[in-house]
Structure formats: C-alpha cells, structure tokens
Enzyme design. Structure first.
Site, PDB file in Angstrom:
ATOM      1  N   ASP A 134       0.846  -1.190   0.000  1.00  0.00           N
ATOM      2  CA  ASP A 134       0.000   0.000   0.000  1.00  0.00           C
ATOM      3  C   ASP A 134       0.881   1.240   0.000  1.00  0.00           C
ATOM      4  OD1 ASP A 134      -2.367  -1.418   0.097  1.00  0.00           O
ATOM      5  OD2 ASP A 134      -2.763  -1.037   2.210  1.00  0.00           O
ATOM      6  N   ARG A 184      -0.924  -0.757  -8.790  1.00  0.00           N
ATOM      7  CA  ARG A 184      -2.277  -0.275  -8.458  1.00  0.00           C
ATOM      8  C   ARG A 184      -2.301   1.249  -8.567  1.00  0.00           C
ATOM      9  NH1 ARG A 184      -3.657  -1.004  -2.450  1.00  0.00           N
ATOM     10  NH2 ARG A 184      -3.836  -3.203  -3.006  1.00  0.00           N
TER      11      ARG A 184
END
Ligand SMILES: Cc1cc2nc3c(=O)[nH]c(=O)nc-3n(C[C@H](O)[C@H](O)[C@H](O)COP(=O)(O)OP(=O)(O)OC[C@H]3O[C@@H](n4cnc5c(N)ncnc54)[C@H](O)[C@@H]3O)c2cc1C
Length: 308
Positions: A134, A184
């Site tokens: 992340d 992402r």
C-alpha cells in the site's frame, strides 16, 4: 480540498476523537460495513464469500504508523497466519495480501520494515500468492518505492501503489510500467499539501486518466482502484483503445463500496479485486472512508442517533 474532508482527516489524527469513536458501542456495528471482522477466521470467511461470487481479493491487516518493534512483529505474525489459512483453505490463487510498510516498522527502522516485508513475501510465495505494498502519505513515497525495488529483486510480482493526487505520479507511472510490474493506481486517501498534491477533484481525475494511459501503454499489469462511476467506463474505453483484453489488467474496489458494480464488472469477464480490511485497528481506515463521502458520515451519525 473539500473542508469536510479536511476536517475528518484531521479528526483521524486526533487522539481524543480517536478514543471517543473507537470506544462508542455503535462504532463496531457501523464498521462492519467496511471491515471484514477482527480475526483471521472472519477475514477468510468474507474472502470465501467474495471468491464464490466470482471476485478476487486482497486482504489488509489493519494497523499503521506502528512505533515499536513488538507491534510490528504482531503485524507480521498476523500476515503469516493469514497466508497460511489462505493456502490451507485453497484460496491463495484468488486472494493476495496488501501490506502497509508503516505497520511493519518503516517509521522507525527502514531496515526492519524491509526484513519484515521479506518475511511476508516469502510466506506469500510459499502459499502461492502475491503481496502489494500500500502507499501511505507523501513523506513515505520515496522510501516505499525504494523498498519495493529491493523486494522485486527477489519477488518481481510485488505490487506497487501510486496515487494520482500526487504531482509526481505521472512520472512514477511511466517508470513503473515495465514488464511484469503490478501497479495499483488509486487517487490517494491522505491530506496532502498543495506543493506535492493536486487539491481539486478535477485535477486529480485528469491525472488519474494520464496515468491510466501510461500504465496501459506499458508492459506491466495495471490494477485500477477506483469506485468513480465516471472513471470506470473511461478505463474500459482506454483499455480497449490500447488493445488490452480482460485479464491483462484488473479493477479494484474496497469491501462494502459499490458491491453491485463489482459483480457487474466481474460478470462482464473482468478481473475484479476487492480490498478487504480486517483486524482491531480499524479507526484510521474508517475515517478515510468517511472523508471520501459525506453520505458515509451521515450513515454513521444516523446509526449513533438511532442507538441513543
Ligand atoms: C483497492 C483499493 C486500494 C487502495 N489503496 C490505497 C493506497 O494504497 N493508498 C491510498 O492512499 N489510497 C488507497 N485507496 C483509496 C483511494 O486512494 C481513494 O481514497 C478511494 O478509492 C476513493 O477514491 P475513488 O477513486 O473511489 O473516487 P472518489 O473521487 O473519492 O469518489 C468518486 C465516487 O465513487 C463513489 N465512492 C467513492 N468512495 C466511496 C465511499 N467511501 N463510499 C461510497 N461510495 C464511494 C462515489 O460515487 C463517489 O462520488 C485504495 C482504494 C481502493 C479501491
């Protein structure tokens, strides 16, 4: 930035508000809309349900801004346990994990964070799945991309996350769009200063599309994380224009947000990955979801009012 969003993100960092919300009895109920539960078993049960409905999953053990070694170790153990269970229950080919480096030591010891991330990657490899790192606030971006590059030397499948609200991100998307690179693309969830981040939604969205094109033009595997009803069809149209077939990129959305849209895209033959958070440390995560959408704050306040 929208003033309500700024206020909620400021509240997310305030210790007194944190204690009040985290201990309010109703919070536990409301949080279930966005969080799978507190235990590995609950997270795996939600994963099973999503996988059975045709979706794929990335699991996040909640926790961030860890300031001591023992807490970082607990996070690592939680991931090892989770990966073990995903493997044992035959879910590892449809479910991976997302890791916040700040939860495994990045804030106080970058070498420890790297060593901990290595342990999680090795366990993911043994389980037959992957890891995505992340991205957190902009002060961590360089460090996270540095650790990503280190990890990719052993595990090229480690996923990166880039945030279109950062002014630097178009360049990062070009640099990361290399063969085998899983990337992402999201808009970004933190409160960032004007110097480093676009403040107006329109600029964040335009940046998102520029990065969509850069990732689709490259040889990597793009993972488009957005719920935006305006952007989702544009991504589909751009993918087609770049000659990308379903399966050569994926859509990602958060657990509990636009679940019907998740299923609709999956039924069209796309890979749709649901980001499923679980664990006891849900406060920061919940606050970022509230900040994204005033309707979610109304939902929370309504639940409080009904209880009182
Ligand atoms: C899979 C995934 C992984 C992520 N990982 C990261 C990360 O590593 N780092 C990071 O900074 N951020 C991450 N995010 C969060 C992201 O940056 C955004 O904050 C979040 O996705 C909201 O942006 P949006 O693109 O959906 O569009 P927005 O502009 O926020 O919203 C557009 C529309 O989408 C719908 N929508 C958006 N949010 C909600 C909500 N909470 N509830 C209901 N409807 C909503 C509404 O219709 C809204 O009008 C991730 C998001 C996803 C989906």
């Amino acid at each position: 930035m929208n003033p309500l969003r700024s206020l909620i993100l400021a509240a997310a960092r305030n210790g007194t508000i944190r204690r009040l919300v985290a201990t309010a009895p109703v919070s536990r109920d409301v949080v279930r809309r966005f969080v799978a539960g507190e235990t590995t078993a609950e997270a795996v049960a939600v994963t099973r349900r999503l996988v059975d409905s045709g979706l794929t999953v990335t699991l996040d053990h909640l926790g961030e801004d860890t300031t001591d070694k023992a807490q970082a170790e607990q996070t690592v153990q939680a991931y090892l346990d989770l990966l073990d269970q995903l493997h044992a229950q035959g879910l590892a080919d449809r479910a991976e994990v997302s890791v916040k480096l700040s939860a495994v030591g990045q804030m106080f010891d970058e070498d420890l964070a790297l060593a901990n991330a290595r342990r999680i990657c090795a366990a993911a490899e043994a389980a037959g799945t992957t890891v995505t790192l992340d991205m957190e606030d902009h002060t961590t971006t360089d460090s996270t991309l540095r650790l990503l590059a280190e990890l990719r030397q052993t595990w090229p499948w480690v996923g990166a996350v880039i945030q279109s609200y950062l002014r630097r991100t178009y360049d990062d998307s070009v640099a990361l769009a290399a063969a085998d690179s899983r990337v992402r693309l999201c808009k970004g969830a933190y409160k960032e200063p004007d110097g480093v981040a676009y403040q107006d939604k329109i600029d964040v969205d335009k940046s998102y599309i520029r990065c969509v094109n850069a990732l689709l033009a490259g040889d990597g595997f793009p993972m488009f994380a957005t719920h935006d009803p305006r952007l989702v069809p544009i991504i589909g149209e751009r993918a087609e224009a770049h000659g990308r077939k379903p399966g050569s990129f994926e859509y990602q959305m958060l657990y509990g947000i636009r679940p019907d849209e998740q299923l609709r895209l999956a039924q069209l033959g796309h890979t749709v990955r649901v980001y499923v958070p679980y664990g006891g440390e849900w406060y920061g995560y919940l606050m970022r979801r509230m900040a994204e959408r005033p309707a979610n704050v109304a939902f929370f306040l309504r639940a409080l009012a009904t209880r009182s």
